[in-house]
Design an enzyme around this catalytic site. Structure first.
Site, mmCIF file in Angstrom:
data_model
loop_
_atom_site.group_PDB
_atom_site.id
_atom_site.type_symbol
_atom_site.label_atom_id
_atom_site.label_comp_id
_atom_site.label_asym_id
_atom_site.label_seq_id
_atom_site.Cartn_x
_atom_site.Cartn_y
_atom_site.Cartn_z
ATOM 1 N N HIS A 126 0.870 -1.183 0.000
ATOM 2 C CA HIS A 126 0.000 0.000 0.000
ATOM 3 C C HIS A 126 0.906 1.233 0.000
ATOM 4 C CE1 HIS A 126 -2.833 2.909 1.832
ATOM 5 N NE2 HIS A 126 -3.802 2.079 1.500
ATOM 6 N N ASP A 203 3.107 -4.434 8.133
ATOM 7 C CA ASP A 203 1.903 -3.628 7.967
ATOM 8 C C ASP A 203 0.707 -4.569 8.152
ATOM 9 O OD1 ASP A 203 -0.288 -2.270 7.122
ATOM 10 O OD2 ASP A 203 0.489 -1.741 5.138
ATOM 11 N N GLN A 206 -4.517 -4.793 7.150
ATOM 12 C CA GLN A 206 -5.578 -5.675 6.646
ATOM 13 C C GLN A 206 -5.723 -6.950 7.455
ATOM 14 O OE1 GLN A 206 -7.837 -5.077 4.469
ATOM 15 N NE2 GLN A 206 -7.017 -3.122 3.776
ATOM 16 N N LYS A 229 -10.227 -0.576 10.751
ATOM 17 C CA LYS A 229 -10.505 -1.754 9.913
ATOM 18 C C LYS A 229 -10.831 -2.975 10.773
ATOM 19 C CE LYS A 229 -7.212 -0.195 6.423
ATOM 20 N NZ LYS A 229 -7.930 0.386 5.297
ATOM 21 N N CYS A 369 -4.769 2.463 -3.627
ATOM 22 C CA CYS A 369 -3.505 2.965 -3.050
ATOM 23 C C CYS A 369 -2.352 1.989 -3.317
ATOM 24 C CB CYS A 369 -3.634 3.237 -1.549
ATOM 25 S SG CYS A 369 -4.686 4.621 -1.196
HETATM 26 N N1 PMP Z 1 -1.751 -0.603 4.683
HETATM 27 C C1 PMP Z 1 -2.706 -1.310 4.072
HETATM 28 C C2 PMP Z 1 -2.367 -2.657 3.495
HETATM 29 C C3 PMP Z 1 -3.997 -0.797 3.984
HETATM 30 O O1 PMP Z 1 -4.948 -1.497 3.374
HETATM 31 C C4 PMP Z 1 -4.269 0.469 4.555
HETATM 32 C C5 PMP Z 1 -5.642 1.100 4.472
HETATM 33 N N2 PMP Z 1 -6.260 0.985 3.249
HETATM 34 C C6 PMP Z 1 -3.243 1.151 5.198
HETATM 35 C C7 PMP Z 1 -1.995 0.589 5.245
HETATM 36 C C8 PMP Z 1 -3.484 2.470 5.852
HETATM 37 O O2 PMP Z 1 -4.179 2.277 7.055
HETATM 38 P P1 PMP Z 1 -4.805 3.485 7.881
HETATM 39 O O3 PMP Z 1 -6.085 3.826 7.181
HETATM 40 O O4 PMP Z 1 -5.052 2.913 9.235
HETATM 41 O O5 PMP Z 1 -3.825 4.579 7.904
#
Ligand code: PMP
Length: 577
Positions: A126, A203, A206, A229, A369
């Site tokens: 991401h 990270d 998810q 999430k 993203c």
């Molecule tokens: N990493 C991944 C794999 C994500 O899917 C996301 C959110 N779409 C993020 C980071 C960012 O997370 P946050 O919205 O908590 O900043």
């Protein structure tokens, strides 16, 4: 683990938001990878906090401050337990996974990464787990290296040794890819990193709400968690960091709460985690996250993973059976996260998602993203359905029905156009499939303008050949949704041969036509616009106006670059009108 099978129907009733109609049908929420819904327990906890306990933490001596502090610190203990951290001192509250990763890049990164070092990430990250490392590499002179994925859309583990070399200072990767659904072997990757002396950051945006996570077994150094999430409120997340590492890291933001002593000239810092929490934190958010954790644990995390996996397998089987539809990520039968991204023939993801929305189904379309990943896969976007434990197979059946080509439109991929009537369908599907004036122009009198809509991945290159006082020729190339392609195609037909002033006037007319208030009546639209009037209905879908305007904005720029006055070609709303 909860030994009894949870009653999923009863659990679904804990989510008040799911009990509503959208566009006349019951809402189906399949956008859980973007954010999950919140159970009543979390909503009630936020209300309770603001109705009974609201106060600032740590500094106050009074009852409310004591309650707020206790709630906030209990939440930290819950997060530590949830991740099996060695101590709650290893948990820093942040705004979310993005901020957690940036914190590490700013503090640990600035302190320990030097020119010549390597930061290793993967092709499936991401932007949140890519851009902070790009910035760190720029600041320090380090190199960013990217571990590729293979044809199964998994990490190319057979090439890990080539990429994870002793000059790698940090290896950052996700546990579950938000675009592919791939589950990465975190423990194996961390062990390999340890062997070359690299620090690891996982990270877990998810995975946090879907998998059981034990940071000690995984052996990671840092782990980024996203509260929203996993049934928690937005604006709260956490960073896990090994205490020994956190103790070596300088603060990244200065202010109240993070200091021990302050003099005019210098200050000293508190120990972790407080060193990294400057200012008033998101107290209610942290408390809400703690309640979300209680809630998930009351269902049982293994039960949640099993149920999500069953829903995902069910949907995956049905999706791959639809002719012309291709699901990204590991093949059917491979364990994966509850994420199914797909491309559908030549239909643009935004058209799929807009159609789903008309059926009350919340999907997401775009690059999610992960722009470099999409590019690597030869795509600009995909549609994505992502599930959580409150979803049902009946909801999946409704999505499949919506996606399945009907007898009326039996082509491999049905025409995913906006539901605006037959003429629209005819014109749009014709131009989107067979765009007119598709190509390039060359020569001194040709102005070339590139335009894109970064949020949806539409890109367009416009070539305008200007004569002394008119638009001699217009062509374009690019790829985009039906609205974008139809608008560009019709625009080239309309503008070719027109005097410049007339072309600018038509541009204004078209802009007014697509951006008028959604409920305004314009009948069939100005006669001069002809077939372009079918796009007037886009006004009902505000997020699609930019698709319709992309070619026109490029034309506006071409006019300016060819020496025309901006005031005559602006597509902005008239001031004070
Ligand atoms: N990493 C991944 C794999 C994500 O899917 C996301 C959110 N779409 C993020 C980071 C960012 O997370 P946050 O919205 O908590 O900043």
């Amino acid at each position: 683990m909860n030994p009894t099978t949870p009653s999923w129907e009863k659990i679904r009733a804990d989510f008040p938001i799911l009990d509503q109609q959208v566009h006349g049908t019951p809402l189906i929420y399949f956008d859980n990878a973007a954010t999950s819904q919140k159970p009543r327990a979390v909503i009630d906890a936020l209300r309770h906090y603001y109705e009974r306990d609201n106060s600032n933490v740590h500094r106050g001596m009074h009852e409310l401050s004591a309650r707020a502090t206790a709630g906030y610190e209990e939440a930290r203990v819950k997060v530590a337990r949830f991740l099996n951290a060695g101590s709650e001192k290893e948990i820093i509250f942040t705004r979310g996974a993005t901020e957690s990763i940036n914190l590490v890049a700013q503090t640990w990164g600035n302190q320990f990464v030097r020119a010549g070092d390597v930061i290793l990430v993967t092709e499936m990250e991401h932007h949140s787990n890519l851009v902070p490392w790009q910035l760190l590499a720029e600041r320090t002179g380090a190199t960013l290296r990217i571990l590729p994925i293979n044809d199964r859309h998994e990490l190319a583990l057979d090439r890990l040794g080539e990429f994870l070399t002793p000059d790698v200072k940090l290896f950052a990767f996700n546990q579950i890819s938000n675009s592919l659904g791939t589950i990465n072997p975190v423990a194996e990757l961390c062990a390999a990193a340890r062997k070359v002396g690299a620090v690891t950051l996982v990270d877990a945006a998810q995975s946090g709400g879907h998998l059981s996570i034990d940071v000690q077994t995984l052996g990671c150094d840092f782990l980024a968690l996203s509260g929203h999430k996993m049934c928690g409120p937005t604006g709260i997340g956490a960073l896990y960091g090994k205490l020994a590492l956190l103790e070596t890291m300088p603060p990244w933001q200065g202010g109240g709460e993070m200091i021990e002593t302050v003099e005019y000239e210098k200050s000293t810092w508190k120990k972790p985690p407080y060193r990294f929490e400057a200012g008033t934190p998101d107290i209610s958010g942290a408390i809400g996250l703690g309640v979300a954790i209680d809630y998930l644990e009351s269902i049982g995390r293994e039960a949640i993973f099993k149920h999500d996996a069953e829903l995902t397998r069910y949907a995956h089987e049905k999706l791959v059976a639809i002719p012309g539809l291709r699901v990204l990520g590991p093949p059917l039968g491979t364990p994966r996260g509850a994420v199914l991204s797909f491309v559908f023939g030549d239909a643009h993801a935004h058209d799929v998602v807009t159609k789903a929305n008309e059926h009350g189904i919340a999907l997401r379309g775009g690059h999610h993203c992960t722009q470099p990943l999409m590019r690597k896969l030869g795509l600009t976007s995909s549609a994505r359905a992502s599930f959580y434990f409150y979803n049902t197979k009946a909801e999946i059946d409704r999505m499949i029905e919506m996606l399945t080509p009907s007898e009326v439109s039996p082509e491999a991929s049905p025409a995913f156009s906006l539901p605006l009537g037959e003429i629209y369908e005819m014109v749009v599907s014709d131009h989107a499939r067979r765009p007119r004036n598709f190509g390039e122009l060359a020569g001194d009198s040709v102005v070339h303008v590139h335009g894109d809509n970064p949020s949806c991945g539409d890109t367009l290159d416009l070539h305008v050949q200007f004569g002394p006082d008119k638009v001699e020729n217009v062509k374009f190339t690019g790829s985009g949704c039906t609205v974008c392609m139809t608008s560009a195609s019709l625009m080239t037909l309309k503008l070719k041969g027109k005097p410049r002033a007339e072309a600018a006037r038509l541009m204004h007319l078209f802009h007014d036509q697509v951006s008028a208030p959604a409920d305004s009546e314009t009948g069939s639209g100005p006669r001069e616009l002809g077939d372009l009037n079918v796009l007037g209905g886009v006004r009902k879908f505000p997020q699609r106006v930019k698709c319709a305007m992309l070619a026109w904005r490029a034309f506006e720029q071409a006019l300016q670059e060819s020496g025309h006055e901006r005031a005559e070609v602006s597509t902005e709303e008239p001031k004070g009108a």
